[in-house]
Design an enzyme around this catalytic site. Structure first.
Site, PDB file in Angstrom:
ATOM      1  N   LYS A  67       7.257   2.610  17.228  1.00 24.32           N
ATOM      2  CA  LYS A  67       5.843   2.969  17.453  1.00 24.32           C
ATOM      3  C   LYS A  67       4.909   1.810  17.094  1.00 24.32           C
ATOM      4  CE  LYS A  67       4.939   3.410  12.939  1.00 24.32           C
ATOM      5  NZ  LYS A  67       3.823   2.817  12.153  1.00 24.32           N
ATOM      6  N   SER A 112       0.817  -1.218   0.000  1.00 23.22           N
ATOM      7  CA  SER A 112       0.000   0.000   0.000  1.00 23.22           C
ATOM      8  C   SER A 112       0.847   1.263   0.000  1.00 23.22           C
ATOM      9  CB  SER A 112      -0.949  -0.008   1.207  1.00 23.22           C
ATOM     10  OG  SER A 112      -0.239  -0.164   2.417  1.00 23.22           O
ATOM     11  N   ALA A 140      -1.342   4.998   4.005  1.00 24.94           N
ATOM     12  CA  ALA A 140      -1.357   5.051   2.543  1.00 24.94           C
ATOM     13  C   ALA A 140      -2.739   5.426   2.001  1.00 24.94           C
ATOM     14  CB  ALA A 140      -0.916   3.700   1.979  1.00 24.94           C
ATOM     15  N   SER A 181      -4.273   1.074  11.126  1.00 26.78           N
ATOM     16  CA  SER A 181      -2.968   0.522  11.469  1.00 26.78           C
ATOM     17  C   SER A 181      -3.059  -0.996  11.571  1.00 26.78           C
ATOM     18  CB  SER A 181      -2.485   1.096  12.801  1.00 26.78           C
ATOM     19  OG  SER A 181      -1.454   0.293  13.346  1.00 26.78           O
ATOM     20  N   VAL A 223       1.790  -7.502   6.372  1.00 29.31           N
ATOM     21  CA  VAL A 223       2.841  -7.577   7.385  1.00 29.31           C
ATOM     22  C   VAL A 223       2.575  -6.566   8.497  1.00 29.31           C
ATOM     23  CG1 VAL A 223       5.309  -7.277   7.843  1.00 29.31           C
ATOM     24  CG2 VAL A 223       4.549  -8.380   5.721  1.00 29.31           C
ATOM     25  N   ASP A 256       3.753   9.952  14.483  1.00 31.95           N
ATOM     26  CA  ASP A 256       3.431   8.615  13.993  1.00 31.95           C
ATOM     27  C   ASP A 256       2.855   7.746  15.099  1.00 31.95           C
ATOM     28  OD1 ASP A 256       3.228   6.686  12.057  1.00 31.95           O
ATOM     29  OD2 ASP A 256       5.374   6.290  11.873  1.00 31.95           O
ATOM     30  N   LYS A 269       9.432   0.481   8.118  1.00 32.97           N
ATOM     31  CA  LYS A 269       9.494   0.764   9.553  1.00 32.97           C
ATOM     32  C   LYS A 269       9.660  -0.549  10.315  1.00 32.97           C
ATOM     33  CE  LYS A 269       6.544   4.831   8.964  1.00 32.97           C
ATOM     34  NZ  LYS A 269       5.227   5.450   9.229  1.00 32.97           N
TER      35      LYS A 269
END
EC number: 1.1.1.94
Length: 343
Positions: free
Chosen positions: A196, A18, A145, A259, A284, A249, A113
């Site tokens: 995060k 994404s 995204a 998320s 993922v 973030d 990340k």
């Protein structure tokens, strides 16, 4: 409408997820020669034919000038900027494959990340280890995204010790709705993006247990304290964590079901086993792997991270959530703010 660009770049985005697709759409819309590489040839063909990444960004039209390929050499040939949007598990393998195809001085920008499982290396470390003569940077910030491609006002951070690289990436990505700030703390920005993800898992659990906004506020604030404490121990600038890549973030990831890590936590909070929760998400969730790595590193370094320990206990030690919460609330009460602008 395509944005006029006086000095267009040739840009490749490696990865068909994404965020990689969102970045590819942005730079193509900004008038740059843009290619997106996808590992799976069938996925690449479907995206070319349908002009839509139906798996990761359904309903979003891909820019007509965006070229999509499963041929890595074709995708990167002649490019002076490469965005690497590959999950951490496969990041090194893809960078190793692409390295011989790149010309010296190519700008390599990680958008991933995460932390490499075996080495505790961040993605910028891998870029430097697997290539020679490249210019390295990272991109991180509060950037879902789906909202980026929908045109919601968004900001991100490009971090590099190479000031010219930062300026070029700002030019390549900037639009009316997407703003790019810069930083020279590569390690801090990248570490913030990885850390995060852990805390989104526990706020997802809290939501699943119908805890209120007081609880969410408590978790986010103490998560930031842990992140800064760990960053300082690792040699990063803890002040980086009060910027977009850190608290920005963190707030986003810990407060939205967009998320993936939050959704994993929510499903676990509702009683689903971790493996089933991850499978149901279908993408993922970097935070699951990161919990293991940070817990191990924090224990080795003696860094106090009670929330990380709590998440690890729930996910990997099969400890009941109510028991873990009771232990958290009865733990040592420490000083609130560890940093001060006063001398």
């Amino acid at each position: 409408m395509q944005k006029e660009t006086s000095n267009p770049f040739s840009i490749a985005v490696l990865g068909g997820g994404s965020f990689g697709t969102a970045i590819a759409n942005i730079v193509a819309s900004n008038g740059h020669d843009t290619r997106q590489w996808m590992r799976d040839s069938e996925s690449a063909e479907a995206c070319r034919e349908n002009r839509e990444n139906s798996k990761y960004l359904p309903g979003v039209a891909l820019h007509p000038e965006l070229c999509i390929s499963s041929d890595l050499q074709e995708a990167v040939q002649g490019c002076n900027i490469i965005f690497v949007a590959i999950p951490s598990k496969s990041f090194r393998e893809v960078v190793r494959r692409v390295a011989p195809l790149l010309k010296p001085g190519t700008m390599l920008i990680s958008t991933t990340k995460g932390i490499e499982h075996d080495s505790f290396h961040l993605m910028s470390d891998i870029l430097r280890e697997e290539t020679t003569g490249m210019r390295v940077g990272v991109l991180s910030g509060p950037n879902f995204a789906k909202e980026v491609v929908a045109g919601h006002y968004t900001a991100t951070v490009v971090a590099s010790e190479d000031e010219a690289l930062c300026k070029d990436i700002q030019v390549a990505l900037h639009s009316e709705t997407f703003r790019v700030y810069s930083s020279n703390d590569v390690f801090g920005v990248e570490l913030a993006g990885a850390l995060k993800n852990i805390y989104a898992i526990i706020t997802g659990m809290a939501a699943a247990l119908d805890r209120g906004q007081n609880t969410i506020s408590l978790l986010i604030t103490r998560s930031l304290a842990e992140m800064m404490r760990f960053a300082e121990a690792m040699g990063a600038d803890p002040m980086t964590f009060i910027g977009l890549a850190g608290v920005g973030d963190l707030i986003l990831t810990c407060s939205s079901d967009l998320s993936r890590n939050y959704r994993v936590g929510y499903l676990v909070g509702k009683g689903k086993p971790l493996d089933r929760a991850v499978a149901e998400i279908g993408q993922v969730a970097e935070g699951v792997n990161t919990v293991r790595l940070i817990k191990k590193k924090a224990d080795e370094m003696g860094v106090y991270m009670p929330l990380v320990s709590a998440i690890h206990a729930i996910l990997f030690e099969e400890r009941p959530i109510p028991e873990v919460i009771r232990n958290l609330m009865s733990g040592a009460q420490t000083f609130d703010v560890a940093y001060s602008a006063k001398p």
